[in-house]
Design a protein around this motif. Sequence first.
Motif, PDB file in Angstrom:
ATOM      1  N   LYS A  94      18.362 135.172 -23.606  1.00  0.00           N
ATOM      2  CA  LYS A  94      18.406 134.151 -22.565  1.00  0.00           C
ATOM      3  C   LYS A  94      18.477 132.789 -23.230  1.00  0.00           C
ATOM      4  CE  LYS A  94      16.084 132.439 -18.413  1.00  0.00           C
ATOM      5  NZ  LYS A  94      14.895 132.577 -17.529  1.00  0.00           N
ATOM      6  N   THR A  95      19.516 132.066 -22.931  1.00  0.00           N
ATOM      7  CA  THR A  95      19.693 130.726 -23.471  1.00  0.00           C
ATOM      8  C   THR A  95      19.945 129.750 -22.335  1.00  0.00           C
ATOM      9  OG1 THR A  95      22.063 131.113 -23.802  1.00  0.00           O
ATOM     10  CG2 THR A  95      20.596 131.597 -25.657  1.00  0.00           C
ATOM     11  N   VAL A  96      19.319 128.615 -22.434  1.00  0.00           N
ATOM     12  CA  VAL A  96      19.495 127.541 -21.444  1.00  0.00           C
ATOM     13  C   VAL A  96      19.677 126.239 -22.204  1.00  0.00           C
ATOM     14  CG1 VAL A  96      18.481 126.279 -19.520  1.00  0.00           C
ATOM     15  CG2 VAL A  96      18.068 128.735 -19.743  1.00  0.00           C
ATOM     16  N   SER A  97      20.727 125.540 -21.899  1.00  0.00           N
ATOM     17  CA  SER A  97      20.990 124.261 -22.558  1.00  0.00           C
ATOM     18  C   SER A  97      21.354 123.217 -21.510  1.00  0.00           C
ATOM     19  CB  SER A  97      22.121 124.399 -23.581  1.00  0.00           C
ATOM     20  OG  SER A  97      23.324 124.778 -22.949  1.00  0.00           O
ATOM     21  N   LYS A  98      20.805 122.044 -21.693  1.00  0.00           N
ATOM     22  CA  LYS A  98      21.085 120.922 -20.798  1.00  0.00           C
ATOM     23  C   LYS A  98      21.298 119.668 -21.634  1.00  0.00           C
ATOM     24  CE  LYS A  98      18.350 122.607 -16.868  1.00  0.00           C
ATOM     25  NZ  LYS A  98      17.260 122.285 -15.915  1.00  0.00           N
ATOM     26  N   LYS A  99      22.261 118.899 -21.213  1.00  0.00           N
ATOM     27  CA  LYS A  99      22.554 117.665 -21.912  1.00  0.00           C
ATOM     28  C   LYS A  99      23.068 116.642 -20.928  1.00  0.00           C
ATOM     29  CE  LYS A  99      25.210 115.722 -25.759  1.00  0.00           C
ATOM     30  NZ  LYS A  99      26.207 115.982 -26.828  1.00  0.00           N
ATOM     31  N   SER A 100      22.506 115.459 -21.009  1.00  0.00           N
ATOM     32  CA  SER A 100      22.952 114.367 -20.141  1.00  0.00           C
ATOM     33  C   SER A 100      22.944 113.074 -20.930  1.00  0.00           C
ATOM     34  CB  SER A 100      22.042 114.244 -18.904  1.00  0.00           C
ATOM     35  OG  SER A 100      20.713 113.963 -19.305  1.00  0.00           O
ATOM     36  N   SER A 101      23.855 112.209 -20.595  1.00  0.00           N
ATOM     37  CA  SER A 101      23.947 110.920 -21.267  1.00  0.00           C
ATOM     38  C   SER A 101      24.437 109.878 -20.280  1.00  0.00           C
ATOM     39  CB  SER A 101      24.893 111.001 -22.472  1.00  0.00           C
ATOM     40  OG  SER A 101      26.197 111.350 -22.050  1.00  0.00           O
ATOM     41  N   ALA A 102      23.987 108.658 -20.481  1.00  0.00           N
ATOM     42  CA  ALA A 102      24.400 107.538 -19.632  1.00  0.00           C
ATOM     43  C   ALA A 102      24.506 106.290 -20.499  1.00  0.00           C
ATOM     44  CB  ALA A 102      23.410 107.323 -18.491  1.00  0.00           C
ATOM     45  N   THR A 103      25.567 105.553 -20.294  1.00  0.00           N
ATOM     46  CA  THR A 103      25.811 104.346 -21.078  1.00  0.00           C
ATOM     47  C   THR A 103      26.229 103.215 -20.147  1.00  0.00           C
ATOM     48  OG1 THR A 103      26.544 105.671 -22.960  1.00  0.00           O
ATOM     49  CG2 THR A 103      27.112 103.333 -22.986  1.00  0.00           C
ATOM     50  N   THR A 104      25.581 102.067 -20.325  1.00  0.00           N
ATOM     51  CA  THR A 104      25.921 100.884 -19.536  1.00  0.00           C
ATOM     52  C   THR A 104      25.958  99.683 -20.461  1.00  0.00           C
ATOM     53  OG1 THR A 104      24.844 101.792 -17.562  1.00  0.00           O
ATOM     54  CG2 THR A 104      25.283  99.434 -17.586  1.00  0.00           C
ATOM     55  N   THR A 105      27.070  98.992 -20.475  1.00  0.00           N
ATOM     56  CA  THR A 105      27.216  97.783 -21.295  1.00  0.00           C
ATOM     57  C   THR A 105      27.722  96.643 -20.427  1.00  0.00           C
ATOM     58  OG1 THR A 105      29.474  98.383 -21.932  1.00  0.00           O
ATOM     59  CG2 THR A 105      27.689  99.125 -23.372  1.00  0.00           C
ATOM     60  N   LYS A 106      27.279  95.447 -20.778  1.00  0.00           N
ATOM     61  CA  LYS A 106      27.692  94.258 -20.026  1.00  0.00           C
ATOM     62  C   LYS A 106      27.695  93.064 -20.971  1.00  0.00           C
ATOM     63  CE  LYS A 106      26.700  91.548 -15.865  1.00  0.00           C
ATOM     64  NZ  LYS A 106      25.802  91.398 -14.691  1.00  0.00           N
ATOM     65  N   LYS A 107      28.742  92.281 -20.925  1.00  0.00           N
ATOM     66  CA  LYS A 107      28.870  91.124 -21.801  1.00  0.00           C
ATOM     67  C   LYS A 107      29.531  89.984 -21.046  1.00  0.00           C
ATOM     68  CE  LYS A 107      30.699  89.635 -26.267  1.00  0.00           C
ATOM     69  NZ  LYS A 107      31.448  90.019 -27.488  1.00  0.00           N
ATOM     70  N   ASN A 108      28.891  88.828 -21.080  1.00  0.00           N
ATOM     71  CA  ASN A 108      29.421  87.618 -20.457  1.00  0.00           C
ATOM     72  C   ASN A 108      29.560  86.539 -21.526  1.00  0.00           C
ATOM     73  OD1 ASN A 108      29.322  88.848 -17.924  1.00  0.00           O
ATOM     74  ND2 ASN A 108      27.210  88.170 -17.570  1.00  0.00           N
ATOM     75  N   SER A 109      30.628  85.818 -21.486  1.00  0.00           N
ATOM     76  CA  SER A 109      30.855  84.728 -22.442  1.00  0.00           C
ATOM     77  C   SER A 109      31.475  83.535 -21.714  1.00  0.00           C
ATOM     78  CB  SER A 109      31.766  85.193 -23.586  1.00  0.00           C
ATOM     79  OG  SER A 109      33.022  85.605 -23.088  1.00  0.00           O
ATOM     80  N   SER A 110      31.104  82.335 -22.170  1.00  0.00           N
ATOM     81  CA  SER A 110      31.620  81.110 -21.544  1.00  0.00           C
ATOM     82  C   SER A 110      31.739  80.019 -22.615  1.00  0.00           C
ATOM     83  CB  SER A 110      30.695  80.647 -20.413  1.00  0.00           C
ATOM     84  OG  SER A 110      31.160  79.438 -19.852  1.00  0.00           O
ATOM     85  N   THR A 111      32.865  79.309 -22.596  1.00  0.00           N
ATOM     86  CA  THR A 111      33.117  78.226 -23.556  1.00  0.00           C
ATOM     87  C   THR A 111      33.732  77.046 -22.814  1.00  0.00           C
ATOM     88  OG1 THR A 111      33.526  79.842 -25.318  1.00  0.00           O
ATOM     89  CG2 THR A 111      34.292  77.594 -25.692  1.00  0.00           C
ATOM     90  N   SER A 112      33.212  75.859 -23.110  1.00  0.00           N
ATOM     91  CA  SER A 112      33.749  74.647 -22.459  1.00  0.00           C
ATOM     92  C   SER A 112      34.047  73.582 -23.519  1.00  0.00           C
ATOM     93  CB  SER A 112      32.746  74.093 -21.435  1.00  0.00           C
ATOM     94  OG  SER A 112      31.512  73.755 -22.067  1.00  0.00           O
ATOM     95  N   ILE A 113      35.115  72.840 -23.297  1.00  0.00           N
ATOM     96  CA  ILE A 113      35.533  71.755 -24.196  1.00  0.00           C
ATOM     97  C   ILE A 113      35.614  70.473 -23.370  1.00  0.00           C
ATOM     98  CG2 ILE A 113      37.333  70.912 -25.749  1.00  0.00           C
ATOM     99  CD1 ILE A 113      38.183  73.799 -26.194  1.00  0.00           C
ATOM    100  N   ASP A 114      34.795  69.511 -23.765  1.00  0.00           N
ATOM    101  CA  ASP A 114      34.805  68.238 -23.040  1.00  0.00           C
ATOM    102  C   ASP A 114      36.017  67.400 -23.432  1.00  0.00           C
ATOM    103  OD1 ASP A 114      32.420  68.921 -21.837  1.00  0.00           O
ATOM    104  OD2 ASP A 114      31.195  67.985 -23.413  1.00  0.00           O
ATOM    105  N   ASN A 115      36.375  66.498 -22.533  1.00  0.00           N
ATOM    106  CA  ASN A 115      37.505  65.607 -22.777  1.00  0.00           C
ATOM    107  C   ASN A 115      37.144  64.648 -23.925  1.00  0.00           C
ATOM    108  OD1 ASN A 115      40.110  64.648 -22.213  1.00  0.00           O
ATOM    109  ND2 ASN A 115      39.261  62.916 -21.052  1.00  0.00           N
ATOM    110  N   PRO A 116      37.936  64.576 -24.963  1.00  0.00           N
ATOM    111  CA  PRO A 116      37.594  63.689 -26.090  1.00  0.00           C
ATOM    112  C   PRO A 116      37.678  62.203 -25.677  1.00  0.00           C
ATOM    113  CG  PRO A 116      39.784  64.619 -26.379  1.00  0.00           C
ATOM    114  CD  PRO A 116      39.177  65.308 -25.197  1.00  0.00           C
TER     115      PRO A 116
END
Length: 241
Positions: A94-116
Motif C-alpha cells: 500500500k502506497t500513498v503519495s501526495k504533493k502540492s505546491s503553490a507559488t505567488t510572485t508580485k513585483k511593482n516598479s516606478s521611476t520618475s524623471i523631473d524636468n531639468p
Amino acid sequence: MKRKKNCVMDGFIKIILVSLAFFLLTISMVGCSTYPKYRAMPNDPDFAPVPSESLIPPPTPSGSIYNAASGLQLYGDKKARRVGDIITIELDEKTVSKKSSATTTKKNSSTSIDNPVISGGAVNISGLSMDAQLSGERDFSGSGQANQSNSLQGYITVTISEILPNGVLRVRGEKWMTLNQGDEYIRISGLVRPEDISLDNMVSSQKLADARISYAGTGTLADSNSSGWLSRFFNSPWFPF
C-alpha cells in the motif's frame, strides 16, 4: 501561361503529398514506439520454478551415507531453506503519495524623471515639458496538486531459486488466472532472509528485498483499457499542439 499554372499546381500537390506522407510516417513511428513491445506469457523462465534436474543432490564424494546437501533436520523447524522449496508470500502493498505546491510572485516598479532646470529656467522642447515617469507591475500565481495511491493484497506461492553466499534466499514465481475474456497474472521476485520466514513458510511482501511485483492482465479486457495508436500519438510529446 497555362503550362506555368499547371506546374504550380503540380508543385502544390507534391508538397501536400510529401507532408501527408511525413505525417503518416510520424504517427506510425509514434504508434510503434508507444505500443507495448512485451506481452506477458505463462511459463516465463524468469519466474518459472527451478528445473528438477538441478534439485538432484550431488554424489557424496566421501562414501558416507550422510549428505549435507540433502540431510534432514530431525529436531529443527521445517522451514523452506533449499532450492526448490516453497514459500507463500502475503501481498500487503500500500502506497500513498501526495504533493502540492503553490507559488505567488508580485513585483511593482516606478521611476520618475523631473524636468531639468538650467539657470533657474525649466528646459523644454517646443514648449513640451521633459518630465517622464515609468511604472510597471507584474503578478504571477500558480498551484499544483498530485495524489496517487496503490494497494495490492493477496497471496502467491513461490519457490526458492537460489541461495546467496550470505544465506539470503532468492525467490520467484507467478500465478495465472484465466477469466472469461482474458487472463490475469501476478509475478513476484526478490530476496528474503530465512529469519523472516514464519513456521508455516509464509513471509510478508514488505520484507522482500529488491522486490519486483507485477499485477496485470492480457486479453480482451486488458486491450479495451488501452488506447489505440492514433490516440497515443495525440497524447505523446510528438504532437505539436
